[in-house]
Design an enzyme around this catalytic site. Structure first.
Site, mmCIF file in Angstrom:
data_model
loop_
_atom_site.group_PDB
_atom_site.id
_atom_site.type_symbol
_atom_site.label_atom_id
_atom_site.label_comp_id
_atom_site.label_asym_id
_atom_site.label_seq_id
_atom_site.Cartn_x
_atom_site.Cartn_y
_atom_site.Cartn_z
ATOM 1 N N HIS A 1 3.895 1.770 -7.943
ATOM 2 C CA HIS A 1 2.797 0.791 -7.829
ATOM 3 C C HIS A 1 1.848 0.921 -9.028
ATOM 4 O O HIS A 1 1.409 -0.076 -9.595
ATOM 5 C CB HIS A 1 1.989 1.037 -6.547
ATOM 6 C CG HIS A 1 2.755 0.854 -5.268
ATOM 7 N ND1 HIS A 1 3.105 1.909 -4.466
ATOM 8 C CD2 HIS A 1 3.228 -0.262 -4.654
ATOM 9 C CE1 HIS A 1 3.751 1.447 -3.393
ATOM 10 N NE2 HIS A 1 3.848 0.137 -3.485
ATOM 11 N N GLY B 1 0.800 -1.227 0.000
ATOM 12 C CA GLY B 1 0.000 0.000 0.000
ATOM 13 C C GLY B 1 0.828 1.271 0.000
ATOM 14 O O GLY B 1 2.017 1.242 -0.338
HETATM 15 P P1 AMP Z 1 5.800 -2.358 -1.679
HETATM 16 O O1 AMP Z 1 4.399 -1.831 -1.545
HETATM 17 O O2 AMP Z 1 6.848 -1.357 -1.297
HETATM 18 O O3 AMP Z 1 5.986 -3.718 -1.070
HETATM 19 O O4 AMP Z 1 6.031 -2.559 -3.247
HETATM 20 C C1 AMP Z 1 5.139 -3.327 -4.023
HETATM 21 C C2 AMP Z 1 5.745 -3.544 -5.383
HETATM 22 O O5 AMP Z 1 5.998 -2.290 -5.995
HETATM 23 C C3 AMP Z 1 7.089 -4.280 -5.327
HETATM 24 O O6 AMP Z 1 7.131 -5.214 -6.383
HETATM 25 C C4 AMP Z 1 8.082 -3.178 -5.521
HETATM 26 O O7 AMP Z 1 9.305 -3.604 -6.093
HETATM 27 C C5 AMP Z 1 7.325 -2.280 -6.483
HETATM 28 N N1 AMP Z 1 7.875 -0.927 -6.465
HETATM 29 C C6 AMP Z 1 8.156 -0.165 -5.385
HETATM 30 N N2 AMP Z 1 8.694 1.008 -5.759
HETATM 31 C C7 AMP Z 1 8.765 0.983 -7.119
HETATM 32 C C8 AMP Z 1 9.231 1.900 -8.114
HETATM 33 N N3 AMP Z 1 9.735 3.083 -7.797
HETATM 34 N N4 AMP Z 1 9.145 1.538 -9.415
HETATM 35 C C9 AMP Z 1 8.626 0.325 -9.759
HETATM 36 N N5 AMP Z 1 8.168 -0.575 -8.873
HETATM 37 C C10 AMP Z 1 8.234 -0.255 -7.573
#
Ligand code: AMP
Length: 298
Positions: free
Chosen positions: A37, A31
């Site tokens: 995301h 989230g």
């Molecule tokens: P998180 O909510 O931080 O667990 O991230 C969920 C997904 O979003 C994971 O696969 C992350 O690697 C991806 N994600 C987070 N930040 C970025 C970003 N800046 N660019 C692309 N994907 C991202």
């Protein structure tokens, strides 16, 4: 978009869609959505018939003393964003749903030695927590394409390997890192940065670009690349380098020998700015024709 707080109901809906011949795209998240995301959801929407987004702040992947309690949470805003990006189903499971045998779970997934280096060394137990929750989520999602960001390269590597071993029905789709205009990789934790720290944080993408630029101009010595990344960060008194590393992308092992033609490598960095730990990486592809790094150089 429907919102489900019940893993069984979610699984039943996904099974019904599959029985109808629909493909499923799955975007697991914690989230506090940002454009990173959104890019994953957008891609899932473009490539699949139905899009499942999960939102679960997984306590198991937070190391003691980390920000589990203050991790940014705004379910209403996230639901609006998931809907705007074409999500069909938003799963917001409870801890009981994910860990039905009690929390903490008795059975967890061992990430192996790569789980103990770099991010794993800084955050012992983190990747065990990540793999365990993703394994449970894949059990709920079933046959699907699952979208993950290259921003978390070590996590992506370990999840890809875990999925190949335990969930061949899930295809892992790596997605490029989405950045702010000054190059800072988007992250939910960037919200913790004060305006002054936010200005300092730009050092992180700059240090990586310095390594990419060196590779482009023919440098092959990984020690030299690590040193240059460290020097860029050291020039900023408010930033502290946690690690700078060059790994072979195929095995995620630190590189000790010169980079080879045809090789695929990655330069990784973790930097502390105030209380915030910033992670980033860039791929380095040494083509047969000439040397170059990926990504824009400024
Ligand atoms: P998180 O909510 O931080 O667990 O991230 C969920 C997904 O979003 C994971 O696969 C992350 O690697 C991806 N994600 C987070 N930040 C970025 C970003 N800046 N660019 C692309 N994907 C991202």
């Amino acid at each position: 978009m429907e919102l489900s707080r019940d893993a069984d109901a979610c699984r039943a809906q996904l099974d019904a869609w599959r029985a109808d011949g629909r493909s499923i795209g799955f975007v697991p998240t914690m989230g506090a959505f940002h454009d990173g995301h959104r890019s994953l959801m957008h891609r899932a929407r473009a490539e699949c018939d139905r899009v499942l987004v999960s939102l679960f702040v997984n306590p198991l992947q937070f190391v003691q003393g980390e920000d589990f309690d203050r991790y940014p949470r705004d379910e209403d805003r996230d639901a609006l964003i998931a809907q705007a990006e074409g999500g069909d189903l938003l799963l917001v499971p409870t801890v009981d749903d994910i860990y039905p045998d009690g929390y903490p779970p008795k059975e967890t997934i061992d990430p192996g030695p790569i789980g103990d280096v770099l991010e794993g060394a800084a955050r012992p137990g983190h990747f065990r927590g990540v793999l365990t929750v993703v394994d449970r989520l894949f059990t709920i999602a079933g046959a699907s394409r699952a979208y993950f960001g290259e921003k978390d390269a070590q996590q992506l590597f370990l999840i890809t390997r875990m999925a190949a071993e335990r969930h061949p029905e899930v295809a892992i789709v790596p997605c490029p890192t989405v950045r702010e205009p000054d190059g800072l990789a988007m992250s939910s934790r960037n919200a913790y940065l004060s305006p002054k720290e936010r200005a300092v944080a730009e050092i992180v993408p700059r240090a990586l670009v310095a390594a990419v630029t060196l590779v482009t101009s023919g440098e092959r010595d990984p020690e030299r690349l690590r040193a240059v990344v460290g020097d860029v960060v050291a020039a900023e008194p408010l930033a502290r380098l946690d690690y700078a590393e060059v790994v072979d992308d195929a095995i995620f092992q630190p590189v000790t020998e010169d980079l080879q033609k045809g090789g695929r490598y990655r330069v990784l960095i973790a930097v502390r700015v105030g209380t915030v730990r910033l992670l980033d990486n860039r791929s380095l592809h040494i083509s047969h024709a000439r040397l170059h790094g990926s990504g824009r150089c400024r």
